[in-house]
Each structure stands twice: as C-alpha cells, then as structure tokens.
Design a protein around this motif. Structure first.
Motif, short mmCIF file in Angstrom:
data_model
loop_
_atom_site.label_atom_id
_atom_site.label_comp_id
_atom_site.label_asym_id
_atom_site.label_seq_id
_atom_site.Cartn_x
_atom_site.Cartn_y
_atom_site.Cartn_z
N UNK A 255 42.54 37.28 28.14
CA UNK A 255 41.61 36.36 27.39
C UNK A 255 39.94 36.94 27.97
N UNK A 256 40.06 37.95 28.80
CA UNK A 256 38.75 38.59 29.20
C UNK A 256 38.34 39.82 28.25
N UNK A 257 39.55 40.47 28.13
CA UNK A 257 39.10 41.93 27.78
C UNK A 257 39.90 42.21 26.43
N UNK A 258 40.99 41.79 25.84
CA UNK A 258 41.53 42.28 24.79
C UNK A 258 41.46 41.15 23.65
N UNK B 286 36.67 34.65 27.07
CA UNK B 286 35.48 34.96 27.33
C UNK B 286 35.14 36.53 27.13
N UNK B 287 34.25 37.07 26.34
CA UNK B 287 33.98 38.53 26.05
C UNK B 287 33.28 39.10 27.43
N UNK C 146 39.55 47.90 26.05
CA UNK C 146 40.92 48.42 26.06
C UNK C 146 41.48 48.91 27.12
N UNK C 147 40.69 50.04 27.73
CA UNK C 147 41.06 50.53 28.93
C UNK C 147 41.38 49.78 30.07
N UNK D 89 44.92 48.52 31.90
CA UNK D 89 45.10 48.96 33.20
C UNK D 89 45.56 47.70 33.80
N UNK D 90 45.01 46.61 33.58
CA UNK D 90 45.13 45.08 34.13
C UNK D 90 46.38 44.58 33.92
#
Length: 270
Positions: free
Chosen positions: A18-21, A90-91, A100-101, A105-106
């Motif tokens: 929800x925060x990165x992808x 949230x962006x 994406x990286x 990783x997370x």
C-alpha cells in the motif's frame, strides 16, 4: 512465537503493497499481484480478491503440506487481507523505480519471515513450497519463475513500464527471500557423543532427518562414544543445537555447509 512471526511478516507485506507498489501500479508477485490487477480493473479492494483467490490453494496446501502449515498460512492470508483493507494507499516515494526496489525488498523480508515461521503468504508460495520440498530449489528462484505471468499481464493490461518495474520488484523480492529463508541451504553435522542412542532418537523424533551412527573411540581418552552424521537445512540448526545441548552438553559438534545432496533427503510421507 511462530504466530507472532506470521502476523508481523504479513503486516510488513501489506505496508509494502500500500505504500510502495500499489500507488505506482507495480503488481508485485503471485496471487497478491493478480489481486492488485483485479482491484485496479474493478475498484474492489485488493484484500477481498486476495482472500478469494487464495481459498482453493489453501485447500491444496492442507492436503499436501499438513494442518499446522495451513493454519499458519490461513493466519497470514487473513492478516494480509485485513491489513490491505485497513492500511491507506499512500504514495510514499515519487520515483517508481525506487518504489519497485524498496517495495520488493520489504515484501521479500515479510515473506521470508513468514516462511521462517513455518507458514506462507498463500498463493504461489504454496506451489513454491511443494516444489522446493521435492527438489530443494531456492524458494525465491522458484517464485520468480512462476511470477512471469504477472509481469506479462501487467504489460498487456497497463503498460510495459509497469511490467518492467514489476520485474525489478519480483527480482529483488526473490533475492531477499533467499537471504531470509534458507531452507534450501544444507548443513552436515558430525556429532561425537557418549549418549549416541538418546541423541539419535531425539533427532529422528523431532527433526525427521535420517542419521548414520558410527562407533568410535577417543584418541586421547580411549573412551567409547558414537559419531552421528546427519544433513539438515539451515533453518533447523537452532532446533538441533538445542536438542543436543539438552541431552549431552559435552557433545562435540562439527557443522559444515553442504554443497549438494544426492539421494533421499526428506523423510517419505505415508
């Protein structure tokens, strides 16, 4: 303790989504990636699709991988589904490549924690676990191969920029999983103990690995003892060391990393 690991790993995965992808249209992997695609196409929450798509694979996992494994997997699927619904999208970063990286990783960290806690996040992870148990392939490599379908779908349905970012995310995810979840790494243990029979029975009863027992005589003390030789996966090492220390604190244990195993490594399931 394992339940806590499952919940923590699942929440980590959900935050990464929800925060990165999801804000950048990056599909991530497996059933979660397909859930994101369907959510973007229908505007229905990702968590709902994540639960519905996982249901038939949970039945397969119950049949092939056991009751305890499927309990932890159901716990993970439910936690991820609820967390995806509850955590706002949230962006966090504007750059899609960085997202994406770091997102991959997370997610890899979260799934690795789930694997180490004897569960899975459902979806392709269940298929990967079945294949890894039969062939001892690295889990991250297996997941990367199976997730090619998500990359193709994201390319055709959205854009090839999204597909390439998804490829980067899944590649990083696989590498991190292989660093955290080391089931495919094998160790050879040579245990020299005067309580050979007791150590052998505990290893056979708790670790489910075959052992070889050799009679021996101490070169300096001339005392009789046993040499027990066994091969385990790295994640089993802590459990085995604890067993040995409880039975014979004076045992001498030599641990070496094994390059390759030929023959039957896993105990046959009847």
């Amino acid at each position: 303790m394992k339940s806590a690991g499952i919940i923590i790993g699942s929440i980590i995965v959900s935050f990464a989504f929800n925060l990165f992808l999801i804000p950048h249209g990056i599909m991530s992997s497996g059933i979660s990636g397909l859930s994101i695609i369907l959510s973007m196409l229908t505007s229905i929450n990702t968590g709902i699709f994540n639960f519905l798509l996982n249901f038939p694979l949970l039945i397969l996992g119950y049949m092939k991988l056991g009751r305890k494994f499927i309990f932890y997997t159901i716990l993970s699927v439910i936690t991820i589904s609820i967390a995806l619904y509850a955590i706002p999208v949230i962006k966090l970063a504007e750059d899609s490549i960085l997202s994406s990286i770091f997102g991959g990783a997370i997610v890899g960290l979260g799934i690795g924690i789930i694997f180490r806690s004897s569960g899975s996040s459902g979806g392709f992870d269940i298929i990967g676990m079945l294949l890894a148990r039969r062939k001892d392939f690295p889990m991250g490599t297996l997941l990367f191969a199976m997730n090619s379908i998500v990359i193709l779908l994201s390319g055709f349905l959205f854009s090839w920029d999204a597909a390439l970012n998804t490829l980067v995310s899944i590649f990083v995810l696989g590498k991190v999983i292989d660093k955290v979840h080391t089931h495919h790494v094998k160790l050879t243990l040579m245990i020299i103990t005067r309580k050979g029979e007791e150590v052998k029975q505990h290893l056979l009863g708790n670790v489910y690995r075959g052992v070889t027992v050799v009679d021996s005589v101490g070169g300096f003390s001339n005392e009789k003892s046993n040499v027990i030789i066994t091969v385990i996966s790295r994640y089993e090492l802590t459990e085995v060391k604890t067993l040995i220390e409880e039975i014979d604190p004076d045992a001498f244990v030599n641990i070496t990393e094994t390059l390759e195993v030929m023959g039957l490594f896993h105990k046959r399931q009847h």
